[in-house]
Design a protein around this motif. Structure first.
Motif, PDB file in Angstrom:
ATOM      1  N   MET A  41       0.827  -1.220   0.000  1.00 23.62           N
ATOM      2  CA  MET A  41       0.000   0.000   0.000  1.00 23.62           C
ATOM      3  C   MET A  41       0.854   1.261   0.000  1.00 23.62           C
ATOM      4  O   MET A  41       0.562   2.227  -0.716  1.00 23.62           O
ATOM      5  N   ALA A  42       1.934   1.257   0.788  1.00 28.00           N
ATOM      6  CA  ALA A  42       2.815   2.428   0.815  1.00 28.00           C
ATOM      7  C   ALA A  42       3.480   2.618  -0.544  1.00 28.00           C
ATOM      8  O   ALA A  42       3.604   3.748  -1.040  1.00 28.00           O
ATOM      9  N   SER A  43       3.903   1.511  -1.155  1.00 26.02           N
ATOM     10  CA  SER A  43       4.573   1.614  -2.446  1.00 26.02           C
ATOM     11  C   SER A  43       3.659   2.181  -3.516  1.00 26.02           C
ATOM     12  O   SER A  43       4.064   3.040  -4.301  1.00 26.02           O
ATOM     13  N   LEU A  44       2.419   1.706  -3.555  1.00 29.47           N
ATOM     14  CA  LEU A  44       1.501   2.216  -4.573  1.00 29.47           C
ATOM     15  C   LEU A  44       1.234   3.701  -4.385  1.00 29.47           C
ATOM     16  O   LEU A  44       1.178   4.453  -5.361  1.00 29.47           O
ATOM     17  N   ASP A  45       1.083   4.143  -3.137  1.00 28.54           N
ATOM     18  CA  ASP A  45       0.889   5.578  -2.896  1.00 28.54           C
ATOM     19  C   ASP A  45       2.059   6.383  -3.449  1.00 28.54           C
ATOM     20  O   ASP A  45       1.871   7.437  -4.067  1.00 28.54           O
ATOM     21  N   GLN A  46       3.273   5.879  -3.248  1.00 22.17           N
ATOM     22  CA  GLN A  46       4.450   6.577  -3.773  1.00 22.17           C
ATOM     23  C   GLN A  46       4.467   6.561  -5.303  1.00 22.17           C
ATOM     24  O   GLN A  46       4.807   7.560  -5.942  1.00 22.17           O
ATOM     25  N   SER A  47       4.095   5.406  -5.873  1.00 21.24           N
ATOM     26  CA  SER A  47       4.083   5.296  -7.335  1.00 21.24           C
ATOM     27  C   SER A  47       3.103   6.279  -7.961  1.00 21.24           C
ATOM     28  O   SER A  47       3.401   6.910  -8.978  1.00 21.24           O
ATOM     29  N   LEU A  48       1.927   6.408  -7.372  1.00 20.67           N
ATOM     30  CA  LEU A  48       0.924   7.326  -7.908  1.00 20.67           C
ATOM     31  C   LEU A  48       1.438   8.764  -7.889  1.00 20.67           C
ATOM     32  O   LEU A  48       1.221   9.528  -8.837  1.00 20.67           O
ATOM     33  N   LYS A  49       2.144   9.126  -6.835  1.00 16.22           N
ATOM     34  CA  LYS A  49       2.704  10.480  -6.764  1.00 16.22           C
ATOM     35  C   LYS A  49       3.758  10.684  -7.850  1.00 16.22           C
ATOM     36  O   LYS A  49       3.786  11.737  -8.500  1.00 16.22           O
ATOM     37  N   ARG A  50       4.627   9.693  -8.024  1.00 10.29           N
ATOM     38  CA  ARG A  50       5.681   9.838  -9.033  1.00 10.29           C
ATOM     39  C   ARG A  50       5.115   9.949 -10.444  1.00 10.29           C
ATOM     40  O   ARG A  50       5.658  10.660 -11.288  1.00 10.29           O
ATOM     41  N   MET A  51       4.020   9.236 -10.700  1.00  9.46           N
ATOM     42  CA  MET A  51       3.459   9.227 -12.057  1.00  9.46           C
ATOM     43  C   MET A  51       2.380  10.277 -12.254  1.00  9.46           C
ATOM     44  O   MET A  51       1.800  10.373 -13.341  1.00  9.46           O
TER      45      MET A  51
END
Length: 313
Positions: A117-127
């Protein structure tokens, strides 16, 4: 200001249904594992992404640790999204993953709920995205209970952060469990991502591809050219600028006399068909029952154009 080619869906790209779902994926999808990181020229990466979309590629495949450095491929994609692709968001099918090492400490790796869940939140911000179309568990975690990993995927969909979920490189029985668990929780498994090529047929030999076909799950192949082995790159030795010469993903001892003779035989067969070895290798994957799409990488628009010949000619 970038404007997508008006004929992008009339240039020969073909689309295949992903399992028993409403999703149609291009038979050739673009993977951003290599050549889109922070160490790569941004303009080149941007041109490849534009060329891909202009030629009917709608599926772009990423992961949290693609780069190098980690996260930078997603950042590159995010910049192109903002600069060029934002008006076409609803035409795009964007995937990312979590499962390999991403940050230090016990919560930056494998398959725990906290990490995914933490990783996906970070991915969404980066993209610069509100959601991804597809989120994968990037690898099987033998330590974390499977229902924890899978429930995290279910909840990610229910939170609206992903529309579909997938798994990559899970063993057969774990895949069977995942299919059943996700189906029971009304978030069916969309797709399995596995390494399938003429030199590596494990998904076929292990029964993964057959299981996916039986259960209505799509299958997408990564590393279809075996990191360049299934091209003409190594037929006459090891080039100085190649991945093998640098020991990057390919070791020089992998190119045995036996393998070289096999590659030369396949190349001769491809030439007789009026194809390159790479084109024949991609066609071979797409001809396998149950395969939805093949993920190709690209270091230039010219290389991507050559790979697209596997379906457009």
């Amino acid at each position: 200001m970038y404007q997508a080619d008006e004929k992008r869906y009339d240039c020969g790209m073909q689309y295949a249904r992903c399992g028993r779902t409403g999703v149609l994926l291009p038979k050739v999808s673009l993977g951003l594992w290599h050549n889109f990181g922070g160490v790569d020229p941004y303009d080149r990466s941007r041109n490849i992404l534009r060329y891909a979309f202009d030629h009917g590629i709608t599926h772009f495949d990423l992961a949290n640790n693609y780069g190098p450095p980690y996260g930078s491929a997603e950042e590159t994609f995010g910049h192109v999204m903002e600069a060029d692709l934002r008006p076409y968001r609803d035409e795009l099918f964007i995937s990312t993953k979590a499962g390999y090492d991403m940050w230090s400490g016990p919560y930056g790796n494998w398959g725990s709920r906290k990490y995914l869940m933490a990783s996906l939140d970070q991915s969404l911000k980066r993209m610069h995205l509100d959601y991804v179309d597809l989120f994968y568990s990037h690898r099987y975690d033998p330590e974390t209970p499977l229902d924890e990993t899978l429930q995290a995927l279910v909840d990610i969909v229910r939170q609206g952060k992903a529309l579909y979920v997938g798994i990559s490189r899970w063993p057969l029985e774990a895949t069977r469990f995942a299919i059943d668990y996700l189906k029971q929780h009304d978030v069916p498994l969309l797709i399995y991502q596995g390494k399938l090529n003429m030199l590596n047929r494990e998904p076929m030999d292990e029964g993964i591809l057959q299981l996916c076909q039986q259960e209505g799950v799509g299958f997408i192949s990564f590393s279809p050219l075996a990191q360049g082995l299934l091209t003409d790159r190594y037929l006459n030795g090891i080039p100085d600028d190649s991945r093998m010469s640098k020991g990057k993903f390919l070791r020089q001892d992998m190119l045995t006399d036996e393998l070289l003779q096999q590659l030369k035989a396949w190349n001769k067969e491809a030439v007789a068909k009026g194809q390159t070895l790479a084109e024949m290798a991609l066609r071979w994957i797409l001809q396998q029952q149950g395969v939805t799409s093949v993920l190709v990488g690209a270091s230039s628009t010219e290389q991507l154009a050559r790979n697209l010949k596997c379906i457009t000619e």
